[in-house]
Design an enzyme around this catalytic site. Structure first.
Site, PDB file in Angstrom:
ATOM      1  N   GLY A 216      64.243  26.609  15.138  1.00 42.58           N
ATOM      2  CA  GLY A 216      65.354  27.444  15.574  1.00 42.58           C
ATOM      3  C   GLY A 216      66.433  26.696  16.321  1.00 42.58           C
ATOM      4  O   GLY A 216      66.707  25.533  16.054  1.00 42.58           O
ATOM      5  N   LEU A 242      62.715  30.300   8.255  1.00 42.06           N
ATOM      6  CA  LEU A 242      63.598  29.372   8.953  1.00 42.06           C
ATOM      7  C   LEU A 242      62.847  28.124   9.414  1.00 42.06           C
ATOM      8  O   LEU A 242      61.847  28.220  10.139  1.00 42.06           O
ATOM      9  CB  LEU A 242      64.238  30.068  10.166  1.00 42.06           C
ATOM     10  CG  LEU A 242      65.214  29.183  10.967  1.00 42.06           C
ATOM     11  CD1 LEU A 242      66.451  28.852  10.124  1.00 42.06           C
ATOM     12  CD2 LEU A 242      65.608  29.858  12.265  1.00 42.06           C
ATOM     13  N   ASP A 243      63.289  26.979   8.979  1.00 47.52           N
ATOM     14  CA  ASP A 243      62.673  25.704   9.336  1.00 47.52           C
ATOM     15  C   ASP A 243      61.217  25.627   8.909  1.00 47.52           C
ATOM     16  O   ASP A 243      60.441  24.833   9.454  1.00 47.52           O
ATOM     17  CB  ASP A 243      62.770  25.441  10.856  1.00 47.52           C
ATOM     18  CG  ASP A 243      64.216  25.358  11.332  1.00 47.52           C
ATOM     19  OD1 ASP A 243      64.499  25.787  12.467  1.00 47.52           O
ATOM     20  OD2 ASP A 243      65.065  24.897  10.547  1.00 47.52           O
ATOM     21  N   GLY A 244      60.837  26.477   7.929  1.00 47.80           N
ATOM     22  CA  GLY A 244      59.429  26.527   7.534  1.00 47.80           C
ATOM     23  C   GLY A 244      59.129  25.956   6.165  1.00 47.80           C
ATOM     24  O   GLY A 244      57.977  25.941   5.735  1.00 47.80           O
TER      25      GLY A 244
END
Lengths: 299, 299, 299, 299
Positions: A216, A242-244
């Site tokens: 994040g 997100l960012d995964g």
């Protein structure tokens, strides 16, 4: 304005006209390597590079990346692919693709205000280290126009506000419709599921932390608060989480209590740009296979 | 059984009889360094090493670690400390401590079944690299007894089950009552708040991941699932928040898709033992100050 | 041509108007730290950072770098220096210097055909990460003129042939007469003893190997022939001994048999530019003392 | 004395009974991979791992390492090797070898007074990380006897003086006549050409510097004098040129001016033991091919 720079014409041996790359994944079973190499041999191709990986040797998935030379590749490729689809690929239930090594991927680079990742890509492209075609740069700010155009690359300023998000995305999707890969070079807007769906495993993002730590916003501030002794950056394919998404590459640098948040950002920039550039180069060289939210990088 | 090994008698210059260490933290303001060095100078002490750090230069906290030589330190130390408390320390509202460099900290090492971190500490202690007194090893298993006793160190087997947790802890606290620092060398039982309260910032744990990623159990399996390209280990002071205490040291190693969970554990073991050994050595050399869940390590 | 870029005005706290840096070296003896901090305290200065180092504690050399704040530094500095020279410096036989942190060093960057190190310096200067004044770029080739001038920096093309070496050097020395430091950013001409004598410990070179391995020409080819598994780059002060001067900074990157000489150069470029940039930044921040062909870097 | 430790029985999948390893080098030409995989396929073998490397793609040398499973390997191996020798190997002028993965190499470890490299090997052997048979430890000193024998390994004290060099070597050669590989774990005596000739590319030495820097004696003192900012260690095969043989593995650690020679040795020990252990493990897993004084490591 006429470009200050033109890409160099590095003719590396692994990019010449008759070189092709083949990526395969299929259920593991005896005989895959033999079948593939026999097929290629029968078609007059010579295997010059081969990397394989079996996930879970007791009956899991098999991955292989081959580079082969085929005389008159340009003319032969279509029929070779047809034959492969109908024989070996079918027999082994393979997912596969074959690409010409000399063909450059078309990239669109998205950037916001931080320019270091974009600059790294531009200079690697110019020097020939990045063997791809930077077709355009898209930004929600106008700041980078002069710099980008000095490289002879088209620049598209597409502002984004909460009200205009949808129109902005529509405009972006129109711009990148002929592009192979989208590179988010510290582009700070969230990419919508619609956009992601159009580019599955073809959007590379650089996140300025060592994932999965500090996902994040403001990861350097988070890192500072946690008092970590090492910071890093992560390049990954963008998924809806997100960012995964699957991690392609990461790298780190040691820090200490002396480094405040500004210092962490400064140190982090060097890691971010190198990590993103590596990931983009590997992707452009068709070195990455994805499975279960992880990557296999044949480098 | 007579020990196979005896600790070496390395007489390094920074541990000799007249060497002392002073750690100070106080609100930052002009004149601290001058005041402290004048104080020491007046008392006949010579400053041989000095490291300072100001958190938030616009009126934050000031930290300093000094090493000084004072002739006849043993006899002079008490009165020097009394004077310091009544003058400079009071004037600057300092938190401070002074210790003799030649005095070895007494450590208790807790271990479960994984022995690599313990072995690293034992061998560093034996070679003189770790300047501390390993007073005992405590374990919830009997496995390591022979090895530990071959070093001439007492071994205490304190089994722990869900029913006997309280008694086990009481026994442990009794064993370590004269110990300076507890080192959890892959000790797999949770330390209770009671225990932690007895050893504030004096329990060092090695967590087998690169915090804050993968807290809690099976971090290597978590790392494997996330597909990270780098793994690490973290040494930290134990607080009530599991794996959340101030980080002392971290280190990393690159991995790839080829490394399954067993391989990650194997690679990780080398990082864990080196990281824990560094953290324990710095702690034994009084190089660590803690503030707001972070450490300042003067190394 | 009007510049495409202008340097950012980062006002970091360690560069503000009243901040000064003091570097001292002298024979080690008791009382140095006390004397210096008392002196500064008496003059109304507040020490905000202090790093010291004693080479050979049994009577060797003492080095210290202090940062202090002095109200109205600009007006006070001359008299403070005069007093220091006549009192503490004389008493302790000190070699010393004091500089204003806000004062930017004037740099001249020399470059030949490889541009990566120069570009790194230019972009770090532009972003404010390198707090110095790039006064000019000097090159024996014309290639980089447009790029350098787009940064608003003067470019001087000074060709060098075996016949014109002396005149070329005379021209260069004339150009750099008001410059503090010369940075050789992959400048491939040998610097003469005359030139070196004018800039003692003020010429920083980047050598594209991990010294002392592979001195001289074609270090990547040498590295390839030796079959090393790690390559590196070294930034050092130039002395009369080729690649033999005091090392300021080094860094490395892992390579394998897969990397031919071209790949080693490509990988090496990233190390070279980062290492040179770090060295130049530390030098610009007055963090380096030199002694017996070695550096003490207070960073 | 009964051993305190017994090796663990890790049955990793890549060491099971039917697993074999094949290493091949030959002049590069089209069809090698196809021919080898067809051969293996015809003999009922399944290729599970394959790594290849072509030195100088325009007609150079080709190297490949394969792992394959063959049911009833023990019984089939001899005839498979015979067939391969008479067909594919002859056709392609191959140098090659095939070994059973489950077969442990017999190692003799030579040590002098520094024990850290030996201890690392002993503990990795005990934990199962090093899949080899440490058949004996040979030393020119008696110091390590008790420790080594506590692992249940025979210890041979063979003193060496200038006058007795020849007899000592004769005794050593007699001891190691059935050994596959000799590991010099900080063994400080020079190995004679006679000895080397008996173990071509089968003597692994750890040199305590980052070769080719600081060959010969006292490398840490040399490193200290040069003022390097990074030190390292190198594992290599022993040839007649002192510290000049093919490099197998290297690693490094950052140091600073604060680290005197003793500190460099202390830091260096950790690198030495890890580097040697990696090299020995790769050698034991038949991952190394040697060519022109360089290694190709398939890891």
């Amino acid at each position: 304005m006429s470009p200050l720079v033109t890409p160099s014409n590095v003719q590396r041996s692994d990019r010449h006209q008759n070189r092709a790359r083949m990526l395969i994944s299929c259920p593991d079973r005896p005989g895959i390597v033999a079948a593939v190499s026999q097929f290629l041999s029968k078609h007059g191709a010579n295997i010059v590079q081969s990397d394989q990986y079996t996930m879970d040797p007791e009956g899991g998935l098999f991955f292989i990346r081959l580079e082969f030379d085929l005389p008159e590749l340009e003319q032969q490729l279509a029929s070779l692919k047809r034959d492969f689809a109908e024989t070996t690929a079918r027999e082994f239930a393979m997912e596969w693709r074959v690409t010409q090594a000399s063909r450059k991927q078309r990239l669109a680079v998205f950037v916001s205000k931080e320019d270091h990742c974009l600059l790294e890509l531009l200079w690697q492209w110019k020097s020939g280290d990045l063997y791809a075609d930077i077709a355009m740069v898209v930004s929600n700010h106008p700041d980078m126009r002069d710099t980008v155009e000095s490289f002879g690359i088209p620049y598209h300023h597409v502002p984004v506000t909460p009200e205009t998000k949808k129109e902005a995305e529509a405009k972006q999707l129109e711009l990148v419709r002929d592009v192979d890969t989208v590179v988010l070079a510290r582009y700070m807007q969230i990419i919508s599921p619609t956009f992601i769906a159009q580019f599955p495993n073809r959007i590379i993002n650089i996140h300025h932390s060592f994932l999965p730590a500090f996902v994040g916003g403001k990861p350097y501030a988070q890192a500072y608060d946690r008092g970590v002794k090492i910071i890093g950056a992560t390049a990954h394919y963008v998924t809806e989480e997100l960012d995964g998404g699957p991690i392609i590459e990461q790298d780190v640098q040691r820090v200490s209590h002396r480094d405040n948040v500004e210092a962490l950002k400064r140190i982090g920039r060097h890691i971010e740009r190198i990590v993103l550039a590596r990931a983009v180069a590997w992707h452009a060289e068709d070195r990455i296979l994805t499975h279960q939210n992880k990557t296999v990088v044949f480098n």
